[in-house]
Write an enzyme that holds these catalytic residues in place. Structure first.
Site, PDB file in Angstrom:
ATOM      1  N   LYS A 169       0.821  -1.217   0.000  1.00 35.27           N
ATOM      2  CA  LYS A 169       0.000   0.000   0.000  1.00 35.27           C
ATOM      3  C   LYS A 169       0.854   1.266   0.000  1.00 35.27           C
ATOM      4  CE  LYS A 169      -4.230  -1.849   0.507  1.00 35.27           C
ATOM      5  NZ  LYS A 169      -5.400  -1.573  -0.326  1.00 35.27           N
ATOM      6  N   ASP A 174      -8.689  -0.879   6.301  1.00 31.64           N
ATOM      7  CA  ASP A 174      -8.532  -2.075   7.127  1.00 31.64           C
ATOM      8  C   ASP A 174      -7.185  -2.048   7.827  1.00 31.64           C
ATOM      9  OD1 ASP A 174     -10.892  -3.757   6.792  1.00 31.64           O
ATOM     10  OD2 ASP A 174     -10.331  -3.830   4.682  1.00 31.64           O
TER      11      ASP A 174
END
Length: 415
Positions: A76, A121
């Site tokens: 990410k 998340d």
């Protein structure tokens, strides 16, 4: 469960998709990222695992190890900063900002009053918080009930303000959008929805760095066959898969590898999308040990690439992911021990499940000649969770990895 995608196409990368994702913008993003202090300067390793390949009855298994991409612990770190950079460049074109200086923090005084927000998340929120801190803007992160305290603390360490809700991931996405509209903030999300596509596209474009490195590490040539016959990719909302599929499809053209997308059984939004022929919702509870893949709704933007580009979609059980984590951690003889988080091991879990069934292996054309790539998308981003699942700490696995690297049995870090 396994489903063949009836709508997949076998052609050159369509020009209509180049308007969404293309090699040129992926290369530009990669150049910008090379100036961010939170990323390691070298490519992440591409480990050859010959013992695992023998165990699974295939010619080759390689793992692209994103666990060491960044102190942030996951892939990410490639998406959020690019999305934030491109958002700022669009909002303030008159400033003629230099993207490389922007991510290096040269314009911090300009953005002290600028606020970005996202649901997460864990990994995307951590990457966005770190990027915002580097650029100098304020960051608010919305967490749902199942995000662990460890992941919350890791995000807060980058000066992000945390908002907790009692619902699931999709409800946290809705809350982030509501707060942004109320306060005049800007959502930097990795999933698209109606009227919101530019930023998720930019996030996905950042993931092209992974594919670019794989091509360099394998010596692949444009429009020639890939070093791999199969690539197993994590599902989630579809962003990572779309970023890798689009890059490898455009580079290899009709000679691209087969793509298999893997997601939790209870968060099967991409599987359902393949079955229905449109971006769809999951049918299960969504809650999964694979926290980064516990998503209930497909990103419509990602689906524009996945529907024509992915050959197979499959679901796995949480226990399958845990077994794959342990396989990677163990190493064996000439295989390096690898720390893979719950979501990071999902691709290998999918391969492992298919190779236990002759019928499913045949359906996906997996055999003794197959050369398979999986991507470990994260390290032990929740260390206590990792230790509980693997029965060994990440630090212990890394110690064994260091010993392996010094042992002289090292396999080439290429395919």
């Amino acid at each position: 469960m396994l489903i063949a995608n009836e709508r997949v196409t076998f052609s050159q990368y369509p020009s209509v998709l180049k308007n969404i994702m293309n090699l040129e913008q992926a290369h530009e993003s990669r150049q910008w990222l090379s100036h961010w202090s939170q990323l390691n300067r070298s490519a992440t390793p591409l480990w050859n695992l010959p013992n695992l390949a023998e165990k699974l009855g295939v010619a080759k298994v390689c793992v692209k190890d994103e666990s060491v991409r960044s102190p942030l612990g996951s892939f990410k770190a490639l998406g959020a900063p690019i999305a934030l950079i491109r958002l700022i460049l669009r909002l303030w074109p008159e400033h003629k900002l230099d993207a490389k200086e922007l991510i290096s923090g040269h314009y911090k005084e300009l953005f002290k009053a600028f606020t970005v927000i996202s649901a997460t998340d864990g990994n995307h929120g951590r990457a966005l918080a770190a990027a915002a801190q580097s650029i100098g803007c304020r960051c608010v992160i919305v967490l749902h009930a199942n995000v662990s305290l460890e992941r919350e603390q890791a995000i807060a360490a980058y000066d992000a303000e945390i908002v907790r809700i009692t619902g699931n991931y999709d409800e946290s996405v809705e809350e982030a959008a509501r707060l942004a509209a109320t306060n005049g903030w800007h959502v930097v999300s990795d999933t698209s929805y109606e009227g919101y596509e530019d930023i998720p596209r930019d996030v996905m474009q950042g993931y092209g760095t992974i594919a670019a490195e794989i091509i360099e590490q394998t010596g692949a040539e444009r429009d020639k066959p890939s070093a791999f016959t199969h690539v197993f990719l994590q599902g989630g909302v579809g962003g990572l898969a779309a970023g890798i599929v689009s890059y490898l499809w455009e580079f290899h053209g009709e000679s691209r590898p087969q793509f298999v997308v893997v997601e939790p059984k209870q968060a099967d939004c991409l599987y359902q999308s393949a079955a229905q022929g449109k971006a769809a919702k999951a049918t299960g509870s969504v809650d999964s040990v694979m926290a980064g893949l516990a998503c209930g709704e497909t990103s419509p933007l990602a689906w524009q690439i996945l529907q024509p580009g992915v050959d197979y979609f499959m679901t796995i059980e949480d226990d399958d992911a845990v077994a794959a984590m342990r396989l990677l951690a163990s190493g064996n003889g000439s295989d390096i021990p690898v720390v893979a988080g719950e979501s990071g091991a999902a691709g290998l879990a999918g391969l492992h499940v298919l190779r236990q069934s002759a019928e499913k292996s045949k359906a996906v054309c997996l055999d003794a000649d197959s050369r398979v790539l999986v991507i470990n998308t994260e390290a032990a981003t929740a260390p206590s969770v990792y230790q509980g699942l693997v029965s060994e700490s990440a630090e212990s696995v890394l110690e064994r990895q260091a010993s392996w690297l010094n042992s002289g049995v090292r396999q080439p870090a290429t395919a």
